[in-house]
Design a protein around this motif. Structure first.
Motif: not given
Length: 328
Positions: A43-64
């Motif tokens: 958080e000190h570096i950038t904002s980020f999202t935290e997707p559900d590890p059980d429903s991952l699909e494809g690569g990251p869509e958001n910046e972080v």
């Protein structure tokens, strides 16, 4: 590019992510078990999202994005890597003393964990795999260390990192995976407040009014590299064409004793802070430590087009200032 960075909440990871975010245009998925760095460090570096590890699909869509997981979890690693263009594998058990105390844990994190990441890269057809190694695989030697030296690890940590290098080479030779192994020198710089490495430890103890503890006689030498130079090398290793299967020493080609480092830091701390009395004491030597260590970086210069830019004096001064400003 879509980046997958293990250990991204840690010291080197946050410095790399800050560089990528500043450059812009990248999607970044961080994979970390939060055992060292935490959400607050990211958080000190950038904002980020935290997707559900059980429903991952494809690569990251958001910046972080942040995926909380362990590199020993083969199934989660396989799912989390999907869609990545490049993997930067920084997550590790990173201490010689810890590897001596618990060599099995060291093996599981560094050898098995790296194997899991390589398997995920192979099955997901990742374009480049950058492995963070160190000079530890070499063991005791007459420096400067270079890429053609025979490895004789002195501690379990060096052995587990050597296993990682070996698997990177094998996965390039057998499966055609573009792997690049980087042997880091002793890394220092901002965002290292929770590190137990010597520079961070000395600065932290001095600012707490404690004595600086030097193991043994202090004449052991190391090659200290600032994160400004290190992260630049990682980005080149991730993007430079035609370097699959290669190994590079990433350091400064200079040898500094721990005694000299302590003396330099004391002077800088007195100049940059209100501290006027900083004491140094010598304690027992540490098991598994090598006596001399610095690197020949000519291959990195010739093949990667990389040379270190930061002097030790300037790098230490910037690091002290980052601790003062709270950007530890």
């Amino acid at each position: 590019m879509k980046w997958f960075i293990t250990g991204g909440c840690g010291f080197i990871g946050t410095n790399l992510i800050r560089r990528l975010v500043d450059e812009g245009g990248h999607a970044i998925r961080v994979y970390d078990n939060l055992s060292v760095g935490g959400r607050s460090d990211l958080e000190h570096i950038t904002s980020f999202t935290e997707p559900d590890p059980d429903s991952l699909e494809g690569g990251p869509e958001n910046e972080v994005e942040l995926i909380v997981g362990d590199i020993r979890n083969e199934g989660l690693v396989q799912r989390a890597v999907e869609g990545a263009d490049v993997i930067v594998h920084l997550a590790a058990q990173s201490g010689v003393p810890s590897s001596v105390e618990d060599p099995r844990h060291d093996f599981q994190m560094n050898a098995l964990g790296t194997f899991n990441l390589l398997e995920a890269a192979r099955h997901n057809k990742v374009g480049r795999f950058v492995f963070a190694s160190s000079a530890a695989p070499i063991g005791e030697c007459e420096p400067p260390i270079h890429e053609e030296m025979a490895c004789k690890p002195k501690a379990p940590y060096g052995a587990s990192k050597l296993a990682g290098e070996g698997y990177c080479s094998a996965y390039h030779g057998t499966f055609g995976l573009d792997t690049v192994s980087l042997r880091f020198g002793n890394v220092y710089g901002p965002l290292s407040g929770h590190k137990s490495s010597v520079v961070a430890k000395f600065i932290r103890r001095a600012m707490q009014g404690k004595v600086l503890e030097v193991y043994g006689d202090g004449q052991q030498t190391r090659d200290f590299i600032h994160t400004h130079d290190l992260t630049r090398a990682i980005m080149l290793a991730a993007t430079q064409p035609d370097i699959g299967g290669e190994l590079f020493q990433i350091a400064t080609n200079s040898e500094t004793t721990v005694n000299d480092l302590a003396a330099m830091l004391v002077e800088i701390l007195k100049e940059e802070t209100s501290l006027d009395q900083i004491d140094i004491v010598h304690t027992e030597p540490r098991a598994g430590d090598v006596r001399r260590n610095y690197s020949d970086t000519s291959k990195a210069e010739e093949v990667l087009g990389w040379t270190p830019e930061m002097t030790l004096t300037e790098g230490l001064r910037r690091t002290v200032r980052s601790f003062q400003s709270g950007q530890k």
